[in-house]
Enzyme design. Sequence first.
Site, mmCIF file in Angstrom:
data_model
loop_
_atom_site.group_PDB
_atom_site.id
_atom_site.type_symbol
_atom_site.label_atom_id
_atom_site.label_comp_id
_atom_site.label_asym_id
_atom_site.label_seq_id
_atom_site.Cartn_x
_atom_site.Cartn_y
_atom_site.Cartn_z
ATOM 1 N N ASP A 1 -2.843 5.630 -4.815
ATOM 2 C CA ASP A 1 -3.770 6.649 -5.304
ATOM 3 C C ASP A 1 -3.157 7.585 -6.332
ATOM 4 O O ASP A 1 -3.850 8.467 -6.843
ATOM 5 C CB ASP A 1 -4.276 7.495 -4.133
ATOM 6 C CG ASP A 1 -3.161 8.379 -3.574
ATOM 7 O OD1 ASP A 1 -3.227 9.617 -3.744
ATOM 8 O OD2 ASP A 1 -2.210 7.844 -2.988
ATOM 9 N N PHE B 1 0.833 -1.197 0.000
ATOM 10 C CA PHE B 1 0.000 0.000 0.000
ATOM 11 C C PHE B 1 0.866 1.245 0.000
ATOM 12 O O PHE B 1 1.857 1.331 0.741
ATOM 13 C CB PHE B 1 -0.881 0.064 1.254
ATOM 14 C CG PHE B 1 -1.949 -0.976 1.346
ATOM 15 C CD1 PHE B 1 -3.196 -0.769 0.781
ATOM 16 C CD2 PHE B 1 -1.713 -2.163 2.027
ATOM 17 C CE1 PHE B 1 -4.193 -1.733 0.889
ATOM 18 C CE2 PHE B 1 -2.705 -3.128 2.136
ATOM 19 C CZ PHE B 1 -3.947 -2.913 1.561
ATOM 20 N N ASP B 2 0.474 2.222 -0.799
ATOM 21 C CA ASP B 2 0.951 3.580 -0.576
ATOM 22 C C ASP B 2 0.344 4.064 0.745
ATOM 23 O O ASP B 2 -0.603 3.462 1.269
ATOM 24 C CB ASP B 2 0.514 4.470 -1.741
ATOM 25 C CG ASP B 2 0.852 5.930 -1.506
ATOM 26 O OD1 ASP B 2 2.027 6.238 -1.233
ATOM 27 O OD2 ASP B 2 -0.075 6.759 -1.579
ATOM 28 N N LEU B 3 0.854 5.163 1.280
ATOM 29 C CA LEU B 3 0.372 5.652 2.575
ATOM 30 C C LEU B 3 -0.550 6.860 2.415
ATOM 31 O O LEU B 3 -1.763 6.750 2.547
ATOM 32 C CB LEU B 3 1.566 5.981 3.477
ATOM 33 C CG LEU B 3 1.242 6.409 4.908
ATOM 34 C CD1 LEU B 3 0.438 5.339 5.645
ATOM 35 C CD2 LEU B 3 2.534 6.735 5.673
ATOM 36 N N ASP B 4 0.026 8.021 2.097
ATOM 37 C CA ASP B 4 -0.766 9.250 1.993
ATOM 38 C C ASP B 4 -1.697 9.193 0.791
ATOM 39 O O ASP B 4 -1.265 8.927 -0.333
ATOM 40 C CB ASP B 4 0.155 10.470 1.859
ATOM 41 C CG ASP B 4 1.053 10.636 3.070
ATOM 42 O OD1 ASP B 4 0.531 10.969 4.135
ATOM 43 O OD2 ASP B 4 2.271 10.422 2.941
#
Length: 218
Positions: A164, A8-11
């Site tokens: 995202d 997963f990306d975070l922000d």
Amino acid sequence: MTLPAILFDLDGTLIDTIELILSSARHAFEEWPVRPTDEEWVRGIGTPLVRQLRAYAANDDEVALLLARYRRYQNEHHDRLTRCYDDVPDVIAALADRGHQMAVVTSKASPIAHQSLAFVGLDHFFPVVVGYDDTARHKPDPEPVRVALSRLGVSPDDAVFVGDSPHDILAGNGADVMTIAALWGPFDRETLADARPDHFIECMAELPGVLNRAFGHA
């Protein structure tokens, strides 16, 4: 039946820190001769902060000054402007219960990434966090994704990357993992489509169904 590792990306993917990011940038560039608009700054979210700052600085000393101003505001307002997106805690817990290995791949520095994960109560789900300081090259280069795969001990065929931003999708594609574009962050579908993700999801609750169909779960 294969249980893929999930990166997963975070922000903009797990946590909503977009206003924190924008407010920190506005503070850093307050009274600066050349200031980015919010729209310009958003386009760089998902790439290293230092790279973004360097585009508006004349030398390394100016980069250091801007970085210090950004970090000061970020640290002061982190807790007020950091939260999980809807469904994220429940879905992450369900995926962990099902047995998926998970990692975070972010362009944030590792200390602030760990701070954010701990603040929202997700840190124990992510034994692997690959941050800006863990690689020589950064998203959209695939190196951070490959480092995460190596630390998890999984092959690209047995992993997905959920992010995202187009930078996330390009990094995942470059590492030959399945890419899933999250549509609740600051980037619109058209922008993400240009990076050619394998799947789109409108909310985190859709992720398990996509994994079921892609990897043959019952």
